[in-house]
Scaffold this motif. Structure first.
Motif, PDB file in Angstrom:
ATOM      1  N   PRO A   1     114.660 -30.875 -32.599  1.00 31.70           N
ATOM      2  CA  PRO A   1     114.991 -29.623 -31.904  1.00 31.70           C
ATOM      3  C   PRO A   1     114.097 -29.362 -30.693  1.00 31.70           C
ATOM      4  CG  PRO A   1     113.637 -29.182 -33.811  1.00 31.70           C
ATOM      5  CD  PRO A   1     113.831 -30.670 -33.777  1.00 31.70           C
ATOM      6  N   ARG A   2     114.337 -28.217 -30.062  1.00 32.64           N
ATOM      7  CA  ARG A   2     113.498 -27.746 -28.953  1.00 32.64           C
ATOM      8  C   ARG A   2     112.358 -26.929 -29.546  1.00 32.64           C
ATOM      9  NH1 ARG A   2     116.997 -25.464 -23.911  1.00 32.64           N
ATOM     10  NH2 ARG A   2     115.308 -24.788 -22.557  1.00 32.64           N
ATOM     11  N   SER A   3     111.177 -27.026 -28.977  1.00 34.25           N
ATOM     12  CA  SER A   3     110.024 -26.280 -29.508  1.00 34.25           C
ATOM     13  C   SER A   3     110.122 -24.800 -29.139  1.00 34.25           C
ATOM     14  CB  SER A   3     108.735 -26.861 -28.920  1.00 34.25           C
ATOM     15  OG  SER A   3     107.628 -26.077 -29.300  1.00 34.25           O
ATOM     16  N   SER A   4     109.445 -23.965 -29.922  1.00 36.97           N
ATOM     17  CA  SER A   4     109.373 -22.547 -29.542  1.00 36.97           C
ATOM     18  C   SER A   4     108.333 -22.350 -28.434  1.00 36.97           C
ATOM     19  CB  SER A   4     108.999 -21.698 -30.757  1.00 36.97           C
ATOM     20  OG  SER A   4     107.675 -21.997 -31.146  1.00 36.97           O
ATOM     21  N   ILE A   5     107.545 -23.387 -28.153  1.00 41.36           N
ATOM     22  CA  ILE A   5     106.532 -23.280 -27.083  1.00 41.36           C
ATOM     23  C   ILE A   5     107.196 -23.701 -25.775  1.00 41.36           C
ATOM     24  CG2 ILE A   5     104.276 -24.096 -26.273  1.00 41.36           C
ATOM     25  CD1 ILE A   5     103.687 -24.816 -29.246  1.00 41.36           C
ATOM     26  N   ALA A   6     107.265 -22.760 -24.837  1.00 38.65           N
ATOM     27  CA  ALA A   6     107.983 -23.037 -23.584  1.00 38.65           C
ATOM     28  C   ALA A   6     107.102 -23.817 -22.620  1.00 38.65           C
ATOM     29  CB  ALA A   6     108.401 -21.721 -22.953  1.00 38.65           C
ATOM     30  N   GLY A   7     107.743 -24.707 -21.862  1.00 40.99           N
ATOM     31  CA  GLY A   7     107.030 -25.426 -20.812  1.00 40.99           C
ATOM     32  C   GLY A   7     106.970 -24.593 -19.541  1.00 40.99           C
ATOM     33  N   GLY A   8     106.097 -24.998 -18.617  1.00 37.98           N
ATOM     34  CA  GLY A   8     106.092 -24.383 -17.294  1.00 37.98           C
ATOM     35  C   GLY A   8     104.847 -23.573 -16.988  1.00 37.98           C
ATOM     36  N   GLN A   9     104.566 -23.477 -15.681  1.00 44.55           N
ATOM     37  CA  GLN A   9     103.395 -22.737 -15.216  1.00 44.55           C
ATOM     38  C   GLN A   9     103.488 -21.261 -15.577  1.00 44.55           C
ATOM     39  OE1 GLN A   9     100.684 -24.329 -13.343  1.00 44.55           O
ATOM     40  NE2 GLN A   9      99.800 -22.476 -14.225  1.00 44.55           N
ATOM     41  N   SER A  10     104.696 -20.702 -15.502  1.00 45.66           N
ATOM     42  CA  SER A  10     104.830 -19.262 -15.805  1.00 45.66           C
ATOM     43  C   SER A  10     104.460 -18.999 -17.260  1.00 45.66           C
ATOM     44  CB  SER A  10     106.257 -18.775 -15.550  1.00 45.66           C
ATOM     45  OG  SER A  10     106.612 -19.079 -14.227  1.00 45.66           O
ATOM     46  N   ALA A  11     104.917 -19.880 -18.165  1.00 44.27           N
ATOM     47  CA  ALA A  11     104.580 -19.716 -19.586  1.00 44.27           C
ATOM     48  C   ALA A  11     103.073 -19.922 -19.797  1.00 44.27           C
ATOM     49  CB  ALA A  11     105.375 -20.712 -20.428  1.00 44.27           C
ATOM     50  N   ALA A  12     102.511 -20.878 -19.086  1.00 42.83           N
ATOM     51  CA  ALA A  12     101.064 -21.133 -19.217  1.00 42.83           C
ATOM     52  C   ALA A  12     100.268 -19.923 -18.738  1.00 42.83           C
ATOM     53  CB  ALA A  12     100.688 -22.378 -18.409  1.00 42.83           C
ATOM     54  N   ASN A  13     100.679 -19.357 -17.602  1.00 46.30           N
ATOM     55  CA  ASN A  13      99.961 -18.184 -17.066  1.00 46.30           C
ATOM     56  C   ASN A  13     100.055 -17.003 -18.024  1.00 46.30           C
ATOM     57  OD1 ASN A  13      99.482 -19.749 -14.858  1.00 46.30           O
ATOM     58  ND2 ASN A  13     100.942 -18.705 -13.516  1.00 46.30           N
ATOM     59  N   ALA A  14     101.242 -16.834 -18.630  1.00 49.96           N
ATOM     60  CA  ALA A  14     101.419 -15.723 -19.574  1.00 49.96           C
ATOM     61  C   ALA A  14     100.525 -15.938 -20.798  1.00 49.96           C
ATOM     62  CB  ALA A  14     102.884 -15.624 -19.983  1.00 49.96           C
ATOM     63  N   ALA A  15     100.435 -17.180 -21.265  1.00 49.01           N
ATOM     64  CA  ALA A  15      99.586 -17.468 -22.439  1.00 49.01           C
ATOM     65  C   ALA A  15      98.121 -17.193 -22.110  1.00 49.01           C
ATOM     66  CB  ALA A  15      99.782 -18.922 -22.882  1.00 49.01           C
ATOM     67  N   LEU A  16      97.717 -17.529 -20.902  1.00 49.93           N
ATOM     68  CA  LEU A  16      96.313 -17.291 -20.526  1.00 49.93           C
ATOM     69  C   LEU A  16      96.050 -15.789 -20.380  1.00 49.93           C
ATOM     70  CD1 LEU A  16      93.667 -18.783 -19.896  1.00 49.93           C
ATOM     71  CD2 LEU A  16      94.271 -18.672 -17.468  1.00 49.93           C
ATOM     72  N   ALA A  17      97.008 -15.085 -19.794  1.00 49.71           N
ATOM     73  CA  ALA A  17      96.832 -13.637 -19.625  1.00 49.71           C
ATOM     74  C   ALA A  17      96.706 -12.937 -20.983  1.00 49.71           C
ATOM     75  CB  ALA A  17      98.009 -13.057 -18.836  1.00 49.71           C
ATOM     76  N   ASP A  18      97.381 -13.478 -21.993  1.00 50.72           N
ATOM     77  CA  ASP A  18      97.359 -12.884 -23.348  1.00 50.72           C
ATOM     78  C   ASP A  18      96.165 -13.341 -24.176  1.00 50.72           C
ATOM     79  OD1 ASP A  18      99.588 -11.468 -23.149  1.00 50.72           O
ATOM     80  OD2 ASP A  18     100.899 -12.792 -24.331  1.00 50.72           O
ATOM     81  N   LEU A  19      95.403 -14.267 -23.656  1.00 47.51           N
ATOM     82  CA  LEU A  19      94.353 -14.909 -24.469  1.00 47.51           C
ATOM     83  C   LEU A  19      93.285 -13.908 -24.909  1.00 47.51           C
ATOM     84  CD1 LEU A  19      93.192 -17.583 -25.559  1.00 47.51           C
ATOM     85  CD2 LEU A  19      91.939 -17.811 -23.409  1.00 47.51           C
ATOM     86  N   ASP A  20      93.053 -13.876 -26.196  1.00 47.98           N
ATOM     87  CA  ASP A  20      91.995 -13.029 -26.743  1.00 47.98           C
ATOM     88  C   ASP A  20      91.326 -13.847 -27.834  1.00 47.98           C
ATOM     89  OD1 ASP A  20      90.379 -11.221 -27.964  1.00 47.98           O
ATOM     90  OD2 ASP A  20      91.978  -9.890 -28.678  1.00 47.98           O
ATOM     91  N   ILE A  21      90.093 -14.258 -27.609  1.00 52.35           N
ATOM     92  CA  ILE A  21      89.467 -15.160 -28.592  1.00 52.35           C
ATOM     93  C   ILE A  21      88.512 -14.422 -29.540  1.00 52.35           C
ATOM     94  CG2 ILE A  21      89.757 -17.261 -27.206  1.00 52.35           C
ATOM     95  CD1 ILE A  21      86.621 -16.988 -26.686  1.00 52.35           C
ATOM     96  N   ALA A  22      88.596 -13.100 -29.589  1.00 52.01           N
ATOM     97  CA  ALA A  22      87.765 -12.374 -30.567  1.00 52.01           C
ATOM     98  C   ALA A  22      88.146 -12.858 -31.967  1.00 52.01           C
ATOM     99  CB  ALA A  22      87.989 -10.878 -30.420  1.00 52.01           C
ATOM    100  N   GLY A  23      87.185 -13.284 -32.754  1.00 52.07           N
ATOM    101  CA  GLY A  23      87.469 -13.772 -34.110  1.00 52.07           C
ATOM    102  C   GLY A  23      87.729 -15.274 -34.167  1.00 52.07           C
ATOM    103  N   TYR A  24      87.736 -15.926 -33.003  1.00 50.58           N
ATOM    104  CA  TYR A  24      88.074 -17.357 -32.948  1.00 50.58           C
ATOM    105  C   TYR A  24      87.154 -18.206 -33.831  1.00 50.58           C
ATOM    106  CZ  TYR A  24      88.755 -22.047 -31.073  1.00 50.58           C
ATOM    107  OH  TYR A  24      88.994 -23.397 -30.955  1.00 50.58           O
TER     108      TYR A  24
END
Ligand SMILES: Cc1cc2nc3c(=O)[nH]c(=O)nc-3n(C[C@H](O)[C@H](O)[C@H](O)COP(=O)(O)OP(=O)(O)OC[C@H]3O[C@@H](n4cnc5c(N)ncnc54)[C@H](O)[C@@H]3O)c2cc1C
Length: 394
Positions: free
Chosen positions: A26-49
């Motif tokens: 199947p297709r992954s739920s993780i989207a490819g592309g710079q826009s998806a990467a930028n959104a993932a970085l903007a959401d990044l919160d490593i408190a508790g990592y």
């Protein structure tokens, strides 16, 4: 060389051109592309990592960031992610940056020793023996294999379970296990995948990682409760400790006679004026150095037909690449082809970013070569272990 119509829907492109070039799924739920990467970085919160990085289930309790598909293809550079966590709590920041360094270590190691990383590195272990190390039946192994096949992404913990189960417990050759994982992983890279397997099965350290019920109860307790084998658990105890014989000595692990070659160019190499920017899978982002230096040139990505035919990557990976180039096409003039990227580079004047992988040497006659965006410049001293390597970083 066949030009593909990038304006077509991703599924149409896939169906029309990739028959025989993938192993399905199947297709992954993780989207490819710079826009998806930028959104993932903007959401990044490593408190508790630091505490939660290895948690598997429940999903809501996971500390893992799922940035690896974007980091692997340099949609996010290690430096960018490193800088992004500057204000995170100290313990989380230190642990997270440590993991980014593991990624950089994998890249340095592979850049230096190349295809030697496919063989037992420092200690002997079952390597090429046939066999399926993940026979169905155990809820924990089935869960991880299923996530791998469905989504192409696993937390580090379950990657270790699978690698250990394949070779340490079931004595199937790790070379084949790593290939199966590589085909499925959206973040699959030879550098990190081979390193992960070598370190888990003990060929990198002499100490194989033992997988037992203990880790499942700690990291994904719900799995044991629903397992058909819960009263007859085949991994109730840790596997017997193995003492691994030393493998053939590899001098490149101790020192690099040519660290300059390993690092690639540190300044732009300018042979002639480029007409295209050529992207490779090691650098697919808007920040690709060759692309940034040549903002008005058309951008080309060539799906390597012969390599795809041979590797039989899962459909997920091809979808990820198609999504990535289509996303880029929203901002740039992008052309995609199915054929031979090295031939394209010979027949056209291309600007490309150096990639620290053996296949980059197949490029000849490049018009412009841009330096790879290292987090740390490769040194010429020991890479035998992560700590030895790290201790020598400038
Ligand atoms: C058997 C095995 C196979 C692996 N194969 C791959 C692979 O093909 N590609 C890949 O990128 N990683 C691989 N890893 C490393 C690691 O498991 C993944 O990078 C991590 O699980 C990705 O999830 P994340 O982005 O949430 O990581 P986080 O925990 O959020 O870490 C942040 C980033 O640090 C890097 N990182 C974290 N742990 C490691 C590690 N142990 N080694 C190298 N880099 C690390 C990744 O770039 C990751 O995105 C493998 C590990 C094992 C044990």
């Amino acid at each position: 060389m066949k030009r593909l119509d990038i304006s077509l829907d991703v599924a149409q492109l896939f169906d029309a051109h990739f028959v025989g070039l993938h192993s399905g799924g199947p297709r992954s739920s993780i989207a490819g592309g710079q826009s998806a990467a930028n959104a993932a970085l903007a959401d990044l919160d490593i408190a508790g990592y630091a505490k939660q990085r290895s948690q598997v289930l429940p999903i809501a309790a996971r500390g893992a960031t799922v940035l690896s598909p974007y980091i692997r293809h340099n949609l996010l550079t290690l430096q960018q992610v490193w800088n992004h966590v500057a204000k995170a709590p100290t313990a989380d920041r230190e642990k997270f940056r440590d993991e980014l360094l593991w990624q950089e270590y994998a890249r340095h190691l592979y850049a230096r020793i190349g295809t030697r990383l496919f063989e037992n590195l420092r200690f002997e272990q079952v390597w090429d023996e046939a066999g399926d190390g993940w026979p169905p039946g155990m809820a924990c192994v089935d869960f991880a294999v299923d996530a791998l096949s469905q989504d192409g992404w696993l937390v580090n913990q379950t990657r270790m379970w699978l690698a250990s189960q394949w070779s340490v417990r079931n004595q199937a050759g790790w070379l084949h296990g790593q290939e199966r994982m590589y085909r499925e992983l959206i973040d699959g890279s030879r550098a990190a995948n081979l390193l992960g397997w070598q370190w888990t099965v003990g060929t990198g350290t002499g100490k194989p990682y033992g997988f037992a019920r203990w880790q499942v109860q700690k990291r994904a307790p719900v799995l044991c409760g629903g397992c058909a084998l819960k009263r007859n658990c085949p991994i109730e105890n840790f596997p017997d400790e193995q003492s691994l014989a030393a493998a053939a000595f590899e001098p490149l692990l101790l020192s690099d006679p040519d660290p300059q070659r390993t690092a690639g160019p540190l300044l732009v190499v300018e042979n002639r004026a480029p007409q295209y920017v050529l992207l490779t899978i090691d650098s697919l982002g808007d920040g690709d150095p060759a692309l940034v230096a040549n903002p008005t040139l058309p951008v080309v990505f060539v799906f390597n037909e012969a390599a795809l035919k041979k590797l039989q990557l899962s459909a997920k990976r091809i979808f990820f690449y198609l999504e990535t180039v289509q996303d880029l096409a929203e901002r740039k003039d992008v052309q995609i082809y199915l054929g031979d990227p090295h031939q394209f580079a010979r027949e056209n004047a291309v600007a490309v970013t150096y990639a620290p992988v053996p296949s980059f040497q197949k490029f000849t006659g490049l018009a412009q070569v841009h330096p790879y965006p290292w987090l740390k410049k490769p040194h010429g001293q020991s890479v035998r272990s992560f700590s030895a390597w790290r201790g020598k970083l400038g």
